[in-house]
Design an enzyme around this catalytic site. Structure first.
Site, PDB file in Angstrom:
ATOM      1  N   CYS A  86      44.095 -11.585 -52.784  1.00 56.00           N
ATOM      2  CA  CYS A  86      43.545 -10.179 -53.031  1.00 56.00           C
ATOM      3  C   CYS A  86      42.712 -10.052 -51.554  1.00 56.00           C
ATOM      4  CB  CYS A  86      42.646  -9.993 -54.049  1.00 56.00           C
ATOM      5  SG  CYS A  86      42.350  -8.298 -54.531  1.00 56.00           S
ATOM      6  N   HIS A 203      46.252 -12.101 -58.896  1.00 54.76           N
ATOM      7  CA  HIS A 203      45.245 -13.102 -58.939  1.00 54.76           C
ATOM      8  C   HIS A 203      45.652 -14.267 -59.909  1.00 54.76           C
ATOM      9  CE1 HIS A 203      41.727 -10.993 -57.323  1.00 54.76           C
ATOM     10  NE2 HIS A 203      42.514  -9.815 -57.630  1.00 54.76           N
ATOM     11  N   GLU A 205      44.450 -16.933 -60.458  1.00 57.53           N
ATOM     12  CA  GLU A 205      43.193 -17.600 -60.731  1.00 57.53           C
ATOM     13  C   GLU A 205      42.601 -16.880 -62.061  1.00 57.53           C
ATOM     14  OE1 GLU A 205      43.181 -15.453 -58.719  1.00 57.53           O
ATOM     15  OE2 GLU A 205      41.097 -14.792 -58.330  1.00 57.53           O
TER      16      GLU A 205
END
Lengths: 229, 783
Positions: A86, A203, A205
């Site tokens: 990002c 993302h 994560e």
């Protein structure tokens, strides 16, 4: 295998990243303040999402001048791993470690959603635990995530197979309907030619913990462990 | 009384929002005339926004204590105990007037302000919700405000890295000139001790931290406490400008500073900036504060005391530190690139003393500013106002007759299918994805239920840096208020709002524990306005007692009226927004609102096949309903009343079923009644449903399909568990439940039939979804 997560003022996904590497996978992880310059102990440098320095000039534009950045460039040039997510991807393009730029989303709004992306190759450390053309679900959350590059750059990226992730439909079709932000060639993530630097808007994560109902991203982190261990 | 020459003209006094009799009160407290700066300080501190002069007597009836309540009203935020050492701070606050004038900055700073209230307590913000109300989207100005407000919330919340996980959005012409923007935030206590606002320790340093002080937001609290007029656009300087990046650094620096143990007290600078923070810290600690304006980092040159004291520049806080440890604290803030200076000290004399260029610029007893403030006990009109009496006289008999397929509305025959689709196309009912897709609702990796998928938001409560596997506790949160109900009956409507908030929490499996309220009303100086406020407060108080959800604080926003060009005030609907939090003991045992599995059995809780056991008022009815407003264009009737005994049992049954993992989905029947609730449960995941209702065409079928009431929840249950579930229901709900249908395949239809198999509704999921999903976007595109 040691992760280092860069913390700029305004980073806000730094802890989410550590939650996965340390909290879920029990890997040694340390937070690296943007003014630190000694990162020799690190195997993977992560530039997390957020709004570094407020993103006031342009996303990632100020972060490139931070003290830690020269060390990251050296780390990358030594062939070690750099992973930008990002805002981290935006910074990597600003600093020139990855080509192209991330510009305002097609419909001009910030988008937070869970979208499907297709894994374009699995011969790199990042995606070795996925199958080729596998369709996975990752969250996105950005206002400026539309991948943009000039024609020659785009051509080179495609010829060198540097596109690692593309936005797609549930069945893996690439089309404008399933391109959330208008990225050229539906690009969601790219690597450099050597493959040791990855930048992506989605993302992983945020998709690595079954308790929050989404864990397609964990395989990426597991792949990193496998390669080093 | 002795005549003295007033140093201010009546206009100058009025310009500070002070009434003539209040000016006299100021003289009484000071024993002299105030100077300009002091007058300004009284003006903001004696505004409704800061001192609750109209609402304080009413607020005192709220229940505020309970076994989980650690901090009640009066501090920056309430704090509740979630068990296992986990403590939750939460609070709601309005930013209505700034958002009307400057939607983007108004809503952004609303988010920034409520977050500061949370981390000032030593809690790390973990979630944001927003309760928003706008005029009709057909109106160009409303579209501009709506766009700006959503973008402002998105701008601030996303950048600061706190997920915006839920809330509500209503559209009604009552809010055309005066939108409501209420932001609620939740935070997890991170410091060992809860940080409070009361200053202590004579000689301790007063430390100013965060951003600089400029001329922005001058007198915002007074501005927020007056009606909006055509000239209010000129008050744009009273709207502050927010910097989420700075506040992100401020969160980290403050929490780090609190953990050193060197911070004695903290107060954020919100409304009335330096004036409010010094006065409140001094008053709460029963000490005084001396503050030197020459030490305050200024954003611009040439500022006078009046400007320093009334500035509402954002991202600033005031600390009382431990003497001798100033530098330790200052270093932390400098590391984050923030200002931190010792600007004064705690003194024994209980005054706020402001120094400027070596002289005393203001010297006021702290109590006079923040405790010994005017209070207005207003007289409650004894008669029910005419508008309400007239509305209550309405009955459904005045509507055209129905047959089993539909009814005539103003010459046009509408089928029940048509009406269902029309309701789904109503922005208040339609999907709000256009809104929440602009909010980062997943950052922090704890969002268990995403916006739009459930009746309340659920986030995992996990301390920073903790392993996910070690934390299974969750917190659920919701904001609720059906303002039309409150308008038509403030007492019943307010009770309904509390019951509905609790019901929404129960629908995700959470136990309701506490409330923060945002009272948005018109002028209390008008008999009807006060009647609405007083009755709504009584309703909130009674309902919170019934539901055992004490109020831990909140916000009062009065004078939500716009004067049209002819000078006629237009009040908003009275809107007491209930923000409620609930405990989820195990985040693996929760559910959303949409069907999850074909063949699951659908039940309706809180409604029996017969009406014998009900008070007539709890049967679904059309008064005050969305159907009546949208289809028949009628705002009338009595809103539903809550039967608390039934309400509590229904909610308990729903929670029990979810925790036993029998219930796969739960959704309350709100605006649009049973038919809309069923449609929403279909659209989320795309499953269809076949529902057979125990009704005949002898009844008004619009009442059955679209009537509204409390106490009702639609759930779906796996057939394997149905016998246990039904035995349980019979035991605790007797016959106040019914089995109404089953879940059908993906992308099929919603079919609703009567007892004698007459088909009332038959709509394809895809058709409903297209309309429901695009309703808001379609109206925005029209511009």
């Amino acid at each position: 295998m040691k992760f280092g997560i860069i913390v700029f003022p305004g980073s806000n996904c730094d802890r989410d990243m550590a939650t996965v590497t340390q909290g879920i996978l029990n890997l040694p992880t340390r937070m690296v303040w943007h003014q630190d310059t000694d990162i020799n102990d690190l195997d993977v440098v992560v530039i997390p999402g957020g709004f570094s320095y407020g993103d006031y000039l342009r996303c990632g534009a100020i972060a490139q001048f931070s003290p830690v950045m020269n060390s990251i460039i050296e780390h990358a040039k030594a062939g070690k791993y750099v992973f930008g997510v990002c805002n981290g991807f935006q910074i990597l393009t600003e600093v020139g470690l990855l080509p192209g730029a991330l510009i305002r989303n097609r419909d001009l709004h910030f988008i937070c959603d869970r979208v499907r992306v297709r894994v374009e190759r699995n011969d790199l450390i990042w995606t070795r635990k996925y199958s080729k053309q596998q369709v996975v679900t990752y969250p996105i959350a950005h206002g400026e995530g539309r991948y943009f590059a000039d024609e020659d750059t785009l051509k080179a990226l495609e010829e060198n197979n540097q596109v690692l992730f593309r936005y797609c439909s549930a069945r893996g079709e690439i089309n404008e309907e399933h391109n959330p932000n208008g990225s050229l060639n539906s690009i969601a993530g790219i690597v450099n030619q050597q493959g040791n630097i990855l930048g992506m808007m989605p993302h992983p994560e945020r998709a690595s913990d079954a308790a929050i109902g989404i864990n397609d991203g964990l395989a990426m982190f597991e792949g990193l462990v496998m390669a080093i261990a | 009384m002795k005549k003295t020459t007033t140093p201010f003209s009546p206009e100058e006094i009025a310009a500070e929002g002070i009434k003539p009799e209040e000016y006299q009160e100021i003289i009484n407290r000071l024993g002299r005339h105030p100077n300009k700066a002091e007058l300004g300080m009284f003006g903001v501190m004696w505004s409704e926004h800061c001192c609750y002069k109209n609402s304080r007597p009413l607020l005192s009836q709220f229940p505020t204590t309970g076994k989980r309540i650690l901090v009640g009203p009066g501090e920056n935020a309430g704090v509740v105990d979630l068990g296992d050492g986990l403590q939750l701070a939460f609070k709601i606050e309005s930013h209505n007037h700034p958002s009307a004038i400057e939607p983007f900055q108004g809503s952004a700073t609303g988010v920034g302000g409520i977050l500061r209230d949370i981390f000032t307590m030593g809690a790390r913000p973990i979630a944001i919700l927003n309760s928003l109300r706008f005029g009709n989207l057909e109106d160009v100005r409303t579209r501009r405000i709506f766009n700006g407000v959503v973008e402002g919330i998105s701008h601030y919340g996303n950048a600061i890295g706190v997920p915006t996980v839920g809330g509500e959005v209503y559209f009604d012409p009552a809010y055309a000139g005066n939108p409501l923007v209420n932001a609620m935030a939740l935070g997890l206590m991170e410091t060992d001790e809860i940080v409070k606002a009361g200053a202590s320790g004579i000689g301790n340093p007063v430390i100013y931290v965060g951003s600089t002080t400029g001329r922005d937001g001058m007198g915002g609290a007074s501005f927020a406490s007056a009606e909006l007029t055509d000239e209010s656009m000129d008050d744009r300087p009273a709207v502050q400008v927010g910097d989420p990046f700075l506040e992100k650094s401020l969160v980290e620096a403050c929490l780090e500073a609190f953990k050193t143990g060197a911070v004695v007290a903290a107060q954020d600078m919100g409304a009335a900036g330096l004036t409010c923070s010094t006065a409140e810290m001094a008053e709460k600690g029963n000490v005084g504060i001396e503050l030197d304006l020459d030490k305050i980092p200024a954003r611009e040159n040439g500022m006078i005391p009046y400007e320093y004291l009334l500035s509402e520049s954002q991202e600033r806080m005031l600390f009382v530190g431990e003497k001798g440890r100033e530098q330790e604290l200052i270093d932390i803030f400098h590391r984050w690139g923030l200002h931190a200076v010792v600007a004064g000290e705690v003194i024994e004399e209980t005054v706020v003393r402001i120094l400027y260029k070596g002289e005393i610029a203001a010297n006021i007893p702290a109590r006079a500013l923040s405790d010994d403030t005017p209070i207005y006990h207003r007289e409650l009109m004894q008669e029910v106002p005419e508008y309400a009496q007239k509305a209550w006289g309405w009955t459904a008999d005045s509507l055209p007759a129905c047959d089993y397929e539909g009814l005539y509305v103003r010459e046009n025959y509408l089928t029940w299918n048509d009406i269902l689709l029309k309701l789904l196309d109503t922005p208040t009912i339609a999907s709000k994805h256009w809104v929440y897709r602009q909010y980062d609702h997943q950052v922090q990796n704890n969002t268990i239920l995403l916006p739009g998928g459930a009746d309340a938001a659920v986030v995992r409560v996990r301390p920073i840096g903790a392993k996910p596997e070690d934390f299974q506790t969750g917190v659920a949160a919701t904001t609720d208020c059906n303002p039309r109900y409150v308008y038509l009956n403030p007492y019943e409507g307010a009770k309904y709002a509390v019951a509905e908030a609790a019901r929404n929490l129960s629908c995700v499996g959470a136990e309701p524990i506490a409330v923060t309220d945002n009272l948005n009303f018109g002028s209390p100086e008008k008999p009807i306005g006060y009647w609405q406020l007083a009755n709504a407060c009584r309703g909130v108080a009674d309902a919170c007692r019934e539901m055992d959800t004490p109020v831990t604080g909140g916000n009062v926003s009065l004078y939500n009226e716009t004067l049209d060009s002819a000078g006629n005030p237009q009040a908003i609907y009275p809107t007491p927004v209930i923000g409620m939090v609930g405990l989820v003991p195990d985040i693996r045992k929760i559910c959303g609102q949409s069907w999850t599995t074909e063949e699951d059995i659908i039940y309706l809780l809180g409604s029996s096949s017969s009406t014998i056991n009900h008070q007539p008022s709890t049967i679904p009815q059309l008064g005050a309903s969305e159907y009546l407003a949208v289809v028949h264009n009628i705002i009338a009737g009595k809103p539903p009343e809550i039967d608390f005994a039934l309400e509590k049992t229904v909610q308990a049954a729903c929670r029990y079923g979810i925790r036993q993992e029998w219930v796969n989905s739960a959704h309350d029947c709100a605006e649009g009644g049973l038919a809309v609730a069923l449609a929403e449960s279909c659209m989320g995941n795309g499953f269809g449903a076949e529902v057979n209702l125990n009704v005949t065409t002898q009844q008004r079928l619009d009442e059955v399909l679209f009537g509204e009431s409390g106490n009702r929840i639609v759930v779906s249950v796996n057939p394997e568990n149905s016998s246990q579930w039904e035995a349980y229901l019979t035991e605790i709900l007797q016959n106040n439940w019914s089995k109404i249908g089953k879940v059908m395949p993906l992308e099929s239809s919603l079919k609703i039939t009567t007892q004698d198999n007459l088909r009332l509704i038959n709509v394809k999921i895809v058709n409903m979804k297209n309309i429901w999903y695009r309703a808001i976007q379609k109206r925005l595109d029209a511009s």
